[in-house]
Design an enzyme around this catalytic site. Structure first.
Site, mmCIF file in Angstrom:
data_model
loop_
_atom_site.group_PDB
_atom_site.id
_atom_site.type_symbol
_atom_site.label_atom_id
_atom_site.label_comp_id
_atom_site.label_asym_id
_atom_site.label_seq_id
_atom_site.Cartn_x
_atom_site.Cartn_y
_atom_site.Cartn_z
ATOM 1 N N GLY A 89 0.823 -1.218 0.000
ATOM 2 C CA GLY A 89 0.000 0.000 0.000
ATOM 3 C C GLY A 89 0.851 1.260 0.000
ATOM 4 N N ALA A 90 1.889 1.256 -0.846
ATOM 5 C CA ALA A 90 2.849 2.380 -0.809
ATOM 6 C C ALA A 90 2.448 3.542 -1.707
ATOM 7 C CB ALA A 90 4.230 1.867 -1.196
ATOM 8 N N SER B 293 -0.177 5.493 -1.298
ATOM 9 C CA SER B 293 -1.066 6.461 -0.642
ATOM 10 C C SER B 293 -0.696 6.616 0.833
ATOM 11 C CB SER B 293 -2.502 5.919 -0.770
ATOM 12 O OG SER B 293 -3.396 6.686 0.000
ATOM 13 N N GLY C 96 1.962 4.752 3.680
ATOM 14 C CA GLY C 96 2.864 3.926 2.880
ATOM 15 C C GLY C 96 3.679 4.782 1.932
ATOM 16 N N TYR D 224 -12.872 -3.885 11.780
ATOM 17 C CA TYR D 224 -11.579 -3.190 11.608
ATOM 18 C C TYR D 224 -10.725 -3.442 12.856
ATOM 19 C CZ TYR D 224 -8.042 0.429 11.013
ATOM 20 O OH TYR D 224 -6.836 1.096 10.893
HETATM 21 N N1 LIG Z 1 -4.794 7.039 8.868
HETATM 22 C C1 LIG Z 1 -4.915 6.745 10.147
HETATM 23 O O1 LIG Z 1 -5.350 7.570 10.973
HETATM 24 C C2 LIG Z 1 -4.526 5.383 10.653
HETATM 25 C C3 LIG Z 1 -4.653 5.117 12.022
HETATM 26 C C4 LIG Z 1 -4.305 3.870 12.507
HETATM 27 C C5 LIG Z 1 -3.835 2.909 11.629
HETATM 28 N N2 LIG Z 1 -3.728 3.170 10.298
HETATM 29 C C6 LIG Z 1 -3.236 2.098 9.407
HETATM 30 O O2 LIG Z 1 -2.264 2.627 8.535
HETATM 31 C C7 LIG Z 1 -2.185 1.821 7.356
HETATM 32 C C8 LIG Z 1 -2.082 2.720 6.132
HETATM 33 O O3 LIG Z 1 -3.297 3.422 5.969
HETATM 34 P P1 LIG Z 1 -3.391 4.943 5.482
HETATM 35 O O4 LIG Z 1 -3.942 5.704 6.621
HETATM 36 O O5 LIG Z 1 -2.134 5.353 4.845
HETATM 37 O O6 LIG Z 1 -4.586 4.816 4.426
HETATM 38 P P2 LIG Z 1 -4.633 4.971 2.836
HETATM 39 O O7 LIG Z 1 -4.119 6.286 2.420
HETATM 40 O O8 LIG Z 1 -6.020 4.590 2.444
HETATM 41 O O9 LIG Z 1 -3.626 3.844 2.338
HETATM 42 C C9 LIG Z 1 -3.978 2.496 2.399
HETATM 43 C C10 LIG Z 1 -3.200 1.725 1.349
HETATM 44 O O10 LIG Z 1 -3.600 0.354 1.400
HETATM 45 C C11 LIG Z 1 -3.887 -0.060 0.073
HETATM 46 N N3 LIG Z 1 -4.801 -1.193 0.005
HETATM 47 C C12 LIG Z 1 -6.101 -1.244 0.375
HETATM 48 N N4 LIG Z 1 -6.623 -2.447 0.047
HETATM 49 C C13 LIG Z 1 -5.627 -3.150 -0.545
HETATM 50 C C14 LIG Z 1 -5.543 -4.435 -1.131
HETATM 51 N N5 LIG Z 1 -6.602 -5.248 -1.224
HETATM 52 N N6 LIG Z 1 -4.360 -4.849 -1.634
HETATM 53 C C15 LIG Z 1 -3.277 -4.033 -1.600
HETATM 54 N N7 LIG Z 1 -3.302 -2.786 -1.095
HETATM 55 C C16 LIG Z 1 -4.470 -2.359 -0.573
HETATM 56 C C17 LIG Z 1 -4.467 1.182 -0.599
HETATM 57 O O11 LIG Z 1 -4.456 1.028 -2.013
HETATM 58 P P3 LIG Z 1 -5.425 1.950 -2.952
HETATM 59 O O12 LIG Z 1 -4.869 3.339 -2.896
HETATM 60 O O13 LIG Z 1 -5.298 1.295 -4.282
HETATM 61 O O14 LIG Z 1 -6.785 1.862 -2.361
HETATM 62 C C18 LIG Z 1 -3.495 2.231 -0.074
HETATM 63 O O15 LIG Z 1 -2.310 2.187 -0.832
HETATM 64 C C19 LIG Z 1 -3.397 0.907 7.391
HETATM 65 O O16 LIG Z 1 -2.994 -0.380 7.778
HETATM 66 C C20 LIG Z 1 -4.288 1.511 8.473
HETATM 67 O O17 LIG Z 1 -5.085 0.542 9.114
HETATM 68 C C21 LIG Z 1 -4.050 4.396 9.793
#
Ligand SMILES: NC(=O)c1ccc[n+]([C@@H]2O[C@H](COP(=O)([O-])OP(=O)(O)OC[C@H]3O[C@@H](n4cnc5c(N)ncnc54)[C@H](OP(=O)(O)O)[C@@H]3O)[C@@H](O)[C@H]2O)c1
Length: 334
Positions: free
Chosen positions: A50-51, A53, A56, A215
């Site tokens: 997930g790099a 967005s 990542g 989740y």
């Molecule tokens: N943001 C927060 O406040 C927060 C808080 C706690 C934990 N986290 C954790 O941080 C991590 C990164 O999230 P983020 O906040 O950076 O969100 P994000 O911007 O939505 O990034 C998520 C990434 O995961 C990818 N992804 C989703 N489904 C996938 C699949 N089936 N196969 C491969 N890649 C997939 C997305 O791809 P697409 O772009 O193609 O959809 C995107 O690249 C997650 O594990 C999340 O649970 C985030």
């Protein structure tokens, strides 16, 4: 009346000053981490899921800046190529694809859909054929509170992507990580694990579906997985740690509906209180690259510091049972 108006203006001014100050602290934090040794990760290969967005992407940018060869494992090739183009432009100031004299690492895009075991297997097959080493695996990709959906293999989507997809990925890459040791695995979880439970009788949520619970369950599974894997990796020089990034302004909330009229307020609040992706990525970058955590394994981190876990995240029998069931679900039972 005049007094009330003056008080309101003062409160608004105070609020604005406070917001500006909190942003300044954020910017300072970003600058602080700009001071890492610029060639620290030279010769290291890092895979980030997930790099393209959010966290990542920010993690990829920083590790690239530190000289790593970064493999972006992404489900949508077009989105990933676009993110890679932007990263190269930001870091090199050109459209160049290769490492340059400034010591920036190399960026490689590979297709990986964690909602498909077939895709995970194909990805690993190709990677194992083409990459002689893997120094860091960052299990970062995630999906948050989506409507009820199933993966290609019939798993509830959040459990399937956040836990099972990464479970298979990690297991298939363990041999390469071991032969590249000392190497590291970094797992991105969330503080919301606290609201989850591993309900073994309904892991696919066929009896009932609650998107928040699912989740949280998947993020609890990330922690239990990390702790069980740390036991299994003892003596191999491969470490595995798990983290929560805080609340970060990313695309994670894509399934959350915010009424149109409330959007400006939400944007203001998130600008003031949420971390930027670069701030949120600091613990991932730290666990992937810092000499301070050399040899540390099975721990939970936030803001680059070890944190305590609730007893349910340290339950060894649940962790073992989850591991055994996950092996059966992804089809790697020996
Ligand atoms: N943001 C927060 O406040 C927060 C808080 C706690 C934990 N986290 C954790 O941080 C991590 C990164 O999230 P983020 O906040 O950076 O969100 P994000 O911007 O939505 O990034 C998520 C990434 O995961 C990818 N992804 C989703 N489904 C996938 C699949 N089936 N196969 C491969 N890649 C997939 C997305 O791809 P697409 O772009 O193609 O959809 C995107 O690249 C997650 O594990 C999340 O649970 C985030």
């Amino acid at each position: 009346m005049a007094l009330a108006a003056a008080a309101a203006v003062l409160a608004a001014l105070g609020g604005a000053l406070w917001l500006a100050a909190s942003r300044f602290v954020g910017l300072r934090a970003q600058r602080l981490h700009g001071s890492r040794d610029p060639s620290h990760m030279h010769g290291k290969t890092v895979l980030i899921t997930g790099a393209n967005s959010g966290l990542g992407r920010a993690t990829a940018a920083e590790l690239l800046r530190l000289g790593a060869r970064v493999i972006m494992g992404c489900r949508d090739r077009a989105r990933a190529e676009e993110a890679a183009r932007q990263l190269r432009r930001e870091l090199l100031g050109t459209g160049a694809a290769e490492p340059d004299a400034r010591g920036v690492g190399e960026l490689v895009v590979r297709e990986l859909d964690l909602a498909s075991l077939r895709s995970v297997r194909a990805f690993c097959h190709e990677l194992l054929q083409e990459e002689p080493r893997l120094d860091v695996l960052i299990n970062n990709a995630g999906i948050f509170q989506c409507p009820y959906m199933k993966t290609e293999d019939g798993f509830e989507m959040q459990f399937g992507v956040n836990h099972l997809g990464h479970f298979l990925l990690t297991n298939l890459l363990l041999g390469l990580l071991k032969s590249s040791a000392p190497s590291r695995i970094v797992v991105v979880s969330s503080k919301l694990y606290k609201y989850g439970d591993i309900n073994f009788d309904d892991l696919n949520s066929e009896q009932s579906y609650n998107k928040s619970f699912c989740y949280s369950r998947s993020k609890l599974a990330n922690i239990l997985f990390t702790r069980e894997l740390a036991h299994r990796l003892e003596g191999t020089n491969v470490t595995v740690n798990v983290l929560h990034p805080g609340i970060v302004r990313t695309n994670l909330g894509r399934y959350i509906h915010i009424p149109l009229l409330a959007k400006p307020l939400f944007n203001l609040v998130s600008w003031a209180f949420f971390k930027t992706p670069l701030e949120g990525a600091q613990t991932s970058i730290y666990l992937a690259s810092s000499p301070e955590v050399e040899g540390v394994s099975g721990k939970y981190f936030g803001d680059c510091k070890e944190e305590e876990l609730l007893p349910k995240a340290m339950d060894e029998s649940v962790a073992r049972k989850l591991w055994d069931i996950s092996e059966v679900m992804v089809g790697i039972l020996k």
